[in-house]
Design a protein around this motif. Sequence first.
Motif, PDB file in Angstrom:
ATOM      1  N   VAL A 101       2.438  -2.828  -2.905  1.00  0.00           N
ATOM      2  CA  VAL A 101       1.016  -2.799  -3.227  1.00  0.00           C
ATOM      3  C   VAL A 101       0.805  -3.158  -4.701  1.00  0.00           C
ATOM      4  N   TYR A 127      -2.892   4.812  -0.808  1.00  0.00           N
ATOM      5  CA  TYR A 127      -3.686   3.899  -1.632  1.00  0.00           C
ATOM      6  C   TYR A 127      -4.467   4.640  -2.709  1.00  0.00           C
ATOM      7  N   TRP A 132      -6.987   3.132  -5.570  1.00  0.00           N
ATOM      8  CA  TRP A 132      -7.939   2.577  -4.611  1.00  0.00           C
ATOM      9  C   TRP A 132      -9.020   3.619  -4.339  1.00  0.00           C
TER      10      TRP A 132
END
Length: 155
Positions: A101, A127, A132
């Motif tokens: 990621v 995430y 995120w």
Amino acid sequence: MEIVYLCDHPELINELAELNFKEWGHFRADDTVEGRIEHLQANAGKGSVPTVMVAIEDSQLLGGAMLLTRDMAARAELTPWLAGVYVKEEHRGRGIASQLVARIVQEAATLGVPELYLYTDTSQTLYARQGWEVLEQRVYQGLDVTVMMRGTAAP
């Protein structure tokens, strides 16, 4: 372990396509391994959107992730997307998904992309730990998913 462009390791395309199909193929009735192979080949750019990154160790595939122009037809105005983050089961728990990621975010930043999007049905925590933020909850292809976004600038 290193994260490299899939286009530099085309011998891994079939294996990654099979892994992706086993993980997500059941969500689309018309999905096939051959279709996944074609999708990876078409998106395995370098220094552009789209691109596919793979984690390898001793020439063995550990996992992969994609940077795609579009990944959710229902939100076609959002672009680009992190997609297809996958790590082989026997290599999970080593931080490989997080590294994939981060590498996609870095690639997007290098390309001048200000923000990225993704959707997930199960990995919101992974995430969120990487910066995120939740954009929305929705049903997509019969799944309850979370759409998330992240700026590419370093925190």
